[in-house]
Design an enzyme around this catalytic site. Structure first.
Site, mmCIF file in Angstrom:
data_model
loop_
_atom_site.group_PDB
_atom_site.id
_atom_site.type_symbol
_atom_site.label_atom_id
_atom_site.label_comp_id
_atom_site.label_asym_id
_atom_site.label_seq_id
_atom_site.Cartn_x
_atom_site.Cartn_y
_atom_site.Cartn_z
ATOM 1 N N ARG A 28 0.819 -1.217 0.000
ATOM 2 C CA ARG A 28 0.000 0.000 0.000
ATOM 3 C C ARG A 28 0.855 1.270 0.000
ATOM 4 O O ARG A 28 0.335 2.350 -0.281
ATOM 5 C CB ARG A 28 -0.901 0.011 1.236
ATOM 6 C CG ARG A 28 -1.963 -1.056 1.221
ATOM 7 C CD ARG A 28 -2.562 -1.233 2.590
ATOM 8 N NE ARG A 28 -3.283 -0.058 3.030
ATOM 9 C CZ ARG A 28 -4.597 0.080 2.937
ATOM 10 N NH1 ARG A 28 -5.310 -0.881 2.419
ATOM 11 N NH2 ARG A 28 -5.196 1.161 3.356
ATOM 12 N N ASN A 98 -5.759 4.806 10.956
ATOM 13 C CA ASN A 98 -5.745 5.211 9.538
ATOM 14 C C ASN A 98 -6.782 6.305 9.371
ATOM 15 O O ASN A 98 -7.850 6.227 9.974
ATOM 16 C CB ASN A 98 -6.157 4.053 8.620
ATOM 17 C CG ASN A 98 -5.070 3.028 8.455
ATOM 18 O OD1 ASN A 98 -3.991 3.154 9.039
ATOM 19 N ND2 ASN A 98 -5.352 2.009 7.674
ATOM 20 N N GLU A 472 -2.440 8.071 -19.494
ATOM 21 C CA GLU A 472 -2.098 6.937 -18.635
ATOM 22 C C GLU A 472 -0.603 6.591 -18.776
ATOM 23 O O GLU A 472 0.065 6.306 -17.786
ATOM 24 C CB GLU A 472 -2.992 5.733 -18.972
ATOM 25 C CG GLU A 472 -2.702 4.477 -18.176
ATOM 26 C CD GLU A 472 -2.862 4.610 -16.662
ATOM 27 O OE1 GLU A 472 -3.353 5.649 -16.179
ATOM 28 O OE2 GLU A 472 -2.458 3.674 -15.960
ATOM 29 N N LYS A 476 2.028 6.605 -15.699
ATOM 30 C CA LYS A 476 2.848 5.421 -15.376
ATOM 31 C C LYS A 476 4.315 5.831 -15.291
ATOM 32 O O LYS A 476 5.023 5.449 -14.369
ATOM 33 C CB LYS A 476 2.712 4.315 -16.435
ATOM 34 C CG LYS A 476 1.426 3.529 -16.417
ATOM 35 C CD LYS A 476 1.316 2.483 -15.324
ATOM 36 C CE LYS A 476 0.654 2.956 -14.100
ATOM 37 N NZ LYS A 476 -0.699 3.304 -14.018
ATOM 38 N N HIS A 495 -0.346 26.000 -28.464
ATOM 39 C CA HIS A 495 -0.919 27.113 -27.692
ATOM 40 C C HIS A 495 -0.080 27.439 -26.458
ATOM 41 O O HIS A 495 -0.573 28.065 -25.523
ATOM 42 C CB HIS A 495 -2.365 26.769 -27.305
ATOM 43 C CG HIS A 495 -3.243 26.617 -28.504
ATOM 44 N ND1 HIS A 495 -3.676 27.688 -29.244
ATOM 45 C CD2 HIS A 495 -3.720 25.520 -29.146
ATOM 46 C CE1 HIS A 495 -4.396 27.257 -30.269
ATOM 47 N NE2 HIS A 495 -4.432 25.940 -30.230
ATOM 48 N N LYS A 588 -0.996 2.537 -2.560
ATOM 49 C CA LYS A 588 -1.840 1.758 -3.458
ATOM 50 C C LYS A 588 -3.282 2.228 -3.393
ATOM 51 O O LYS A 588 -3.944 2.385 -4.410
ATOM 52 C CB LYS A 588 -1.738 0.271 -3.097
ATOM 53 C CG LYS A 588 -2.543 -0.642 -4.013
ATOM 54 C CD LYS A 588 -1.959 -0.679 -5.408
ATOM 55 C CE LYS A 588 -2.772 -1.498 -6.384
ATOM 56 N NZ LYS A 588 -2.431 -1.168 -7.778
HETATM 57 C C1 AGP Z 1 -2.367 4.250 -10.515
HETATM 58 O O1 AGP Z 1 -1.201 3.700 -11.009
HETATM 59 C C2 AGP Z 1 -2.213 5.032 -9.328
HETATM 60 N N1 AGP Z 1 -1.489 4.366 -8.326
HETATM 61 C C3 AGP Z 1 -3.381 5.879 -8.866
HETATM 62 O O2 AGP Z 1 -3.484 6.946 -9.753
HETATM 63 C C4 AGP Z 1 -4.766 5.204 -8.732
HETATM 64 O O3 AGP Z 1 -5.258 4.869 -9.983
HETATM 65 C C5 AGP Z 1 -5.730 6.175 -8.008
HETATM 66 O O4 AGP Z 1 -5.222 6.471 -6.746
HETATM 67 C C6 AGP Z 1 -7.126 5.619 -7.900
HETATM 68 O O5 AGP Z 1 -7.145 4.448 -7.144
HETATM 69 P P1 AGP Z 1 -8.380 3.470 -7.164
HETATM 70 O O6 AGP Z 1 -8.526 2.966 -8.557
HETATM 71 O O7 AGP Z 1 -8.055 2.406 -6.179
HETATM 72 O O8 AGP Z 1 -9.588 4.294 -6.771
#
Ligand code: AGP
Length: 593
Positions: A28, A98, A472, A476, A495, A588
């Site tokens: 995470r 948390n 995306e 990444k 622009h 995560k």
């Molecule tokens: C993706 O690689 C990221 N770690 C992050 O942008 C992720 O997609 C975003 O935090 C949303 O998470 P979720 O899909 O668990 O809601």
């Protein structure tokens, strides 16, 4: 993001169980960790700024105890230091938490006026002090917890030890997930299901504002008024998750490679027996909003394109962090789609709770089953890509794209705008083979990685759906290489941002839409004229330096287009020796606002 693990068991191996759980929570993302346990009737706490491995080396492995709590912290209030790491002890209370206590400054002032002092900068220590403050009034932990719930604003999943009640753990939950699992040996508590599903047979999920007293033989549940409630015991049906990288160096690479099967399985499940025709009919709604964060937002942009261009349904996509504070225009003819891998993202969850007060229908496109969002939406479509461990999402993202394709096709077939036997459906069925082709030879992606490392600036460009996919690719690369890159709609470059283009720039462009081939090519001429190097990801016959993807329909093509980008980011991260599966600062599932 932060992770919680706690246990009370018969085997006296509570420390080992908590350390193992914290290891499973590592994916995470975190920056410090700690553990508290009962030793000779005293609560001992050990914390470190380092990894769980270092924590385990600091703990005496000979200690036998039946009760322990642990935490992996992702810093919010106060830096990533040992002092700020959890657990925190104030008076009789030792706590892991948390979430975010929003009114912690007001509470802190009140507690200071009542003689409390604080060692850390955290909101969690304030939460611990507030619990202690109420506990000391009449030494009644139930009263302390109900008063705490009344006074605290924000989100919390809390597990605590009370030094006067040595055979119980106390758990409290609001807006942050918490699960209590049981097995023959005792009880395990964690902030997510996968952490304990490998060890437990049954589990209980707490709802917001519920709390529990956890003993070895009995778990009692309460509502926010302190009234005892009955909770339904749930059974783990699916096979326990595995956390093995198998033959791969990283979970990210394993998960990229798994896309052959995750996509085939998902698509064939829905196409078999025409199950996709049971999906919600998007054409019934006058307004569709899609709400998500990060990669899930990027996937939603592809969804918008499919819904609008193919099904003719106007759709808006919103970042959850913006949507939650925006005026909405929803009524009974509106559908709001929530896209999330984890199903726990705080902003997305908050938006769902907000729209629950309207007449709109909610649909979740979610990977983690029984996650908070999946349990709260009116309807859910699971992306079925299995557990995703690498922080940077890959297989869950492509499954989200596949679900958007299925939803669009389902609506078209139901409304007799497309025949069930149409070639695009056969094409979708065979996606596994196309994905396999792209994954077979990774050397060309490794070559691109070298070019990226040699460049000073990286730009991603594309038009329409290519732009969504390039966003995306850009995310990444940023996530796992820490390279500062930019992504623009190809026509927007002139622009302003074109002033940044020079001979040290590598421009990576997606060009897969026949109608726009020439337009994007013209934009590439503009950058090469200014000295930039280019790399195309295209389905049009191209020179060998570019990356060729199979020419497929719009339901398949975006999925194929993103795979080279995932691998390029991966190999660049490897070249730069980054912490691929746990990139710095990232989590995560983002369970705080
Ligand atoms: C993706 O690689 C990221 N770690 C992050 O942008 C992720 O997609 C975003 O935090 C949303 O998470 P979720 O899909 O668990 O809601």
């Amino acid at each position: 993001m932060c992770g919680i693990m706690g246990t009370i068991n018969k085997n006296n191996d509570a420390i080992q169980k908590v350390i193992e759980g914290l290891e499973r929570l590592e994916y995470r993302g975190y920056d410090s960790c700690g553990i508290a346990y009962l030793d000779n009737l005293e609560i001992e706490t050990i914390k470190t700024k380092g990894r769980v491995k270092e924590l385990s080396q600091l703990v005496d492995s000979n200690i036998k105890t039946n009760i322990a709590i642990g935490h992996t912290r992702w810093a919010t209030h106060g830096g990533a230091t040992t002092i700020n790491a959890h657990p925190h002890t104030v008076g009789s209370i030792t706590i892991v938490h948390n979430g975010i206590i929003e009114n912690y400054l007001t509470l802190k002032e009140k507690l200071i006026n009542n003689g409390y002092t604080f060692k850390s900068e955290t909101d969690t220590e304030v939460a611990g002090a507030l619990l202690d403050f109420y506990y000391q009034k009449n030494k009644d932990i139930k009263d302390a917890i109900t008063n705490f719930i009344k006074e605290v604003k924000g989100s919390y999943a809390i597990v605590l030890l009370c030094k006067d009640i040595k055979d119980k753990l106390f758990v409290i939950k609001k807006d942050s997930p918490l699960v209590i699992g049981t097995n023959q040996e005792g009880v395990l508590i964690a902030s997510d299901i996968p952490t304990i599903s490998c060890e437990c047979e049954d589990y209980y999920l707490l709802n917001d504002l519920e709390w529990a007293i956890v003993g070895l033989d009995k778990i009692s549940f309460f509502n926010n008024n302190g009234e005892e409630i009955i909770k339904e015991r749930q059974v783990f049906k699916d096979a326990a998750l595995t956390y093995s990288k198998e033959k791969y160096d990283h979970f990210m690479l394993k998960e990229i490679m798994e896309q052959v099967t995750t996509l085939s399985k998902l698509i064939n499940y829905y196409l078999e027996d025409d199950r996709y025709l049971n999906l919600i009919d998007i054409s019934k709604f006058k307004r569709i909003d899609i709400v998500a964060c990060g990669s899930a937002y990027n996937a939603s942009l592809v969804g918008k394109y499919l819904f609008e261009e193919e099904a003719g349904i106007e759709t808006e996509v919103y970042l959850a962090s913006e949507y939650r504070y925006k005026k909405n225009f929803l009524d009974k003819d509106s559908l709001v789609i929530f896209v999330s891998q984890s199903g726990e993202t705080a902003d997305t969850l908050a938006c769902l709770k907000k729209i629950k007060e309207t007449d709109a229908k909610s649909l979740g496109i979610i990977n983690v089953e029984k996650s908070s969002i999946s349990l709260l939406v009116d309807e859910v479509i699971y992306t079925k890509s299995g557990s995703e461990i690498a922080v940077a999402t890959t297989k869950a993202y492509t499954s989200q794209l596949a679900v958007f394709s299925l939803l669009t096709l389902s609506s078209l077939v139901k409304n007799r705008k497309l025949d069930k036997t149409d070639a695009v459906i056969t094409e979708l069925k065979n996606i596994g083979n196309d994905v396999q082709t792209l994954l077979k030879d990774t050397s060309k992606y490794q070559e691109v990685a070298k070019k990226i490392v040699a460049s000073k600036k990286i730009f991603f460009l594309g038009r329409s759906i290519d732009y969504a996919i390039m966003k995306e690719g850009d995310l990444k690369l940023k996530e796992i290489t820490y390279i500062s890159s930019e992504c623009y709609a190809a026509g927007e470059l002139k622009h302003g941002p074109i002033s940044l283009i020079d001979k040290d720039t590598l421009v990576i462009a997606g060009n897969t839409n026949k109608l726009l081939y020439e337009k994007t090519e013209s934009n590439l001429c503009e950058v090469t004229a200014r000295g930039a190097n280019t790399l195309l990801i295209t389905n049009k016959n191209t020179d060998s330096d570019n990356i060729l993807i199979p020419e497929k329909s719009i339901y398949v093509s975006p999925i194929l287009e993103v795979i080279p980008l995932q691998l390029i980011a991966y190999y660049t991260g490897v070249l730069l020796e980054r912490d691929i599966d746990k990139p710095r600062n990232l989590a995560k599932s983002v369970t705080v606002e």
